[in-house]
Design a protein around this motif. Structure first.
Motif, PDB file in Angstrom:
ATOM      1  N   GLU A 223       0.257  -1.296   0.197  1.00 21.05           N
ATOM      2  CA  GLU A 223      -0.188   0.088   0.056  1.00 21.05           C
ATOM      3  C   GLU A 223       0.584   1.401  -0.295  1.00 21.05           C
ATOM      4  OE1 GLU A 223      -3.477  -1.748   2.197  1.00 21.05           O
ATOM      5  OE2 GLU A 223      -2.169  -0.736   3.847  1.00 21.05           O
ATOM      6  N   LEU A 224       1.848   1.631   1.139  1.00 15.65           N
ATOM      7  CA  LEU A 224       2.710   2.407   0.568  1.00 15.65           C
ATOM      8  C   LEU A 224       3.681   2.620  -1.165  1.00 15.65           C
ATOM      9  CD1 LEU A 224       4.678   1.841   4.516  1.00 15.65           C
ATOM     10  CD2 LEU A 224       2.771   4.164   3.329  1.00 15.65           C
ATOM     11  N   ALA A 225       3.935   1.340  -0.892  1.00 20.67           N
ATOM     12  CA  ALA A 225       4.673   1.389  -2.157  1.00 20.67           C
ATOM     13  C   ALA A 225       3.379   2.126  -3.175  1.00 20.67           C
ATOM     14  CB  ALA A 225       5.160   0.506  -3.116  1.00 20.67           C
ATOM     15  N   ALA A 226       2.067   1.406  -3.743  1.00 20.14           N
ATOM     16  CA  ALA A 226       1.397   2.325  -4.137  1.00 20.14           C
ATOM     17  C   ALA A 226       0.957   3.631  -5.131  1.00 20.14           C
ATOM     18  CB  ALA A 226      -0.131   1.509  -3.737  1.00 20.14           C
ATOM     19  N   ALA A 227       1.238   3.958  -2.885  1.00 22.61           N
ATOM     20  CA  ALA A 227       0.855   5.712  -2.476  1.00 22.61           C
ATOM     21  C   ALA A 227       2.167   5.821  -3.349  1.00 22.61           C
ATOM     22  CB  ALA A 227       0.187   6.241  -1.252  1.00 22.61           C
ATOM     23  N   LEU A 228       3.022   5.567  -2.920  1.00 23.07           N
ATOM     24  CA  LEU A 228       4.076   6.483  -3.174  1.00 23.07           C
ATOM     25  C   LEU A 228       4.544   6.571  -5.199  1.00 23.07           C
ATOM     26  CD1 LEU A 228       7.162   8.016  -2.693  1.00 23.07           C
ATOM     27  CD2 LEU A 228       8.363   5.410  -3.021  1.00 23.07           C
ATOM     28  N   ALA A 229       4.312   5.527  -5.611  1.00 24.05           N
ATOM     29  CA  ALA A 229       3.631   5.671  -7.090  1.00 24.05           C
ATOM     30  C   ALA A 229       2.868   6.587  -7.780  1.00 24.05           C
ATOM     31  CB  ALA A 229       3.372   3.784  -8.058  1.00 24.05           C
ATOM     32  N   VAL A 230       1.284   6.781  -7.065  1.00 28.65           N
ATOM     33  CA  VAL A 230       1.144   7.558  -7.302  1.00 28.65           C
ATOM     34  C   VAL A 230       1.543   9.450  -7.794  1.00 28.65           C
ATOM     35  CG1 VAL A 230      -1.543   8.557  -6.893  1.00 28.65           C
ATOM     36  CG2 VAL A 230      -1.043   6.348  -7.188  1.00 28.65           C
ATOM     37  N   VAL A 231       1.750   9.222  -6.161  1.00 29.67           N
ATOM     38  CA  VAL A 231       2.283  10.742  -5.971  1.00 29.67           C
ATOM     39  C   VAL A 231       3.702  11.316  -6.654  1.00 29.67           C
ATOM     40  CG1 VAL A 231       3.979  12.197  -4.098  1.00 29.67           C
ATOM     41  CG2 VAL A 231       1.719  10.065  -3.233  1.00 29.67           C
ATOM     42  N   GLN A 232       4.566  10.545  -7.052  1.00 25.50           N
ATOM     43  CA  GLN A 232       5.303  10.017  -8.045  1.00 25.50           C
ATOM     44  C   GLN A 232       5.009  10.419  -9.701  1.00 25.50           C
ATOM     45  OE1 GLN A 232       8.289   6.188  -7.350  1.00 25.50           O
ATOM     46  NE2 GLN A 232       9.168   8.468  -6.393  1.00 25.50           N
ATOM     47  N   ALA A 233       4.158   9.538  -9.776  1.00 21.63           N
ATOM     48  CA  ALA A 233       3.632   9.923 -11.162  1.00 21.63           C
ATOM     49  C   ALA A 233       2.503  11.108 -11.080  1.00 21.63           C
ATOM     50  CB  ALA A 233       2.360   8.378 -11.983  1.00 21.63           C
ATOM     51  N   ARG A 234       2.152  11.370 -10.110  1.00 21.24           N
ATOM     52  CA  ARG A 234       1.429  12.913 -10.695  1.00 21.24           C
ATOM     53  C   ARG A 234       2.370  13.990 -10.167  1.00 21.24           C
ATOM     54  NH1 ARG A 234      -4.277  13.587  -9.026  1.00 21.24           N
ATOM     55  NH2 ARG A 234      -3.909  16.083  -8.751  1.00 21.24           N
ATOM     56  N   ALA A 235       3.265  13.890  -9.664  1.00 22.90           N
ATOM     57  CA  ALA A 235       4.589  14.958  -9.751  1.00 22.90           C
ATOM     58  C   ALA A 235       5.310  15.140 -11.261  1.00 22.90           C
ATOM     59  CB  ALA A 235       5.283  14.900  -8.543  1.00 22.90           C
ATOM     60  N   ALA A 236       5.899  14.152 -11.585  1.00 26.62           N
ATOM     61  CA  ALA A 236       6.264  14.160 -12.902  1.00 26.62           C
ATOM     62  C   ALA A 236       5.250  14.745 -14.205  1.00 26.62           C
ATOM     63  CB  ALA A 236       7.312  12.214 -13.107  1.00 26.62           C
TER      64      ALA A 236
END
Length: 68
Positions: free
Chosen positions: A13-26
């Protein structure tokens, strides 16, 4: 950096949340860098007839839909 305030998320769940935040930032940074291309289809000037808009006056509403 993440800080979990409530709950006990799994590593997945932490990895999924981090992936979403990184994708939005990119996506936000790439959108800020690249200028938007001009699209003639979305240009508001296309909606104005070449002869201009009908002038107000008697019976102007009749000629507002006539082709020029």
């Amino acid at each position: 950096m993440f800080k979990v305030l409530r709950g006990n998320p799994t590593p997945e769940e932490l990895a999924a949340a981090l992936a979403v935040v990184q994708a939005r930032a990119a996506a936000a940074s790439s959108a800020a860098e690249a200028p938007e291309e001009l699209n003639e289809w979305s240009d508001k000037a296309r909606n104005v007839p070449r002869g201009g808009l009908p002038q107000p006056g008697p019976k102007a509403w009749r000629s507002s839909a006539w082709p020029r």
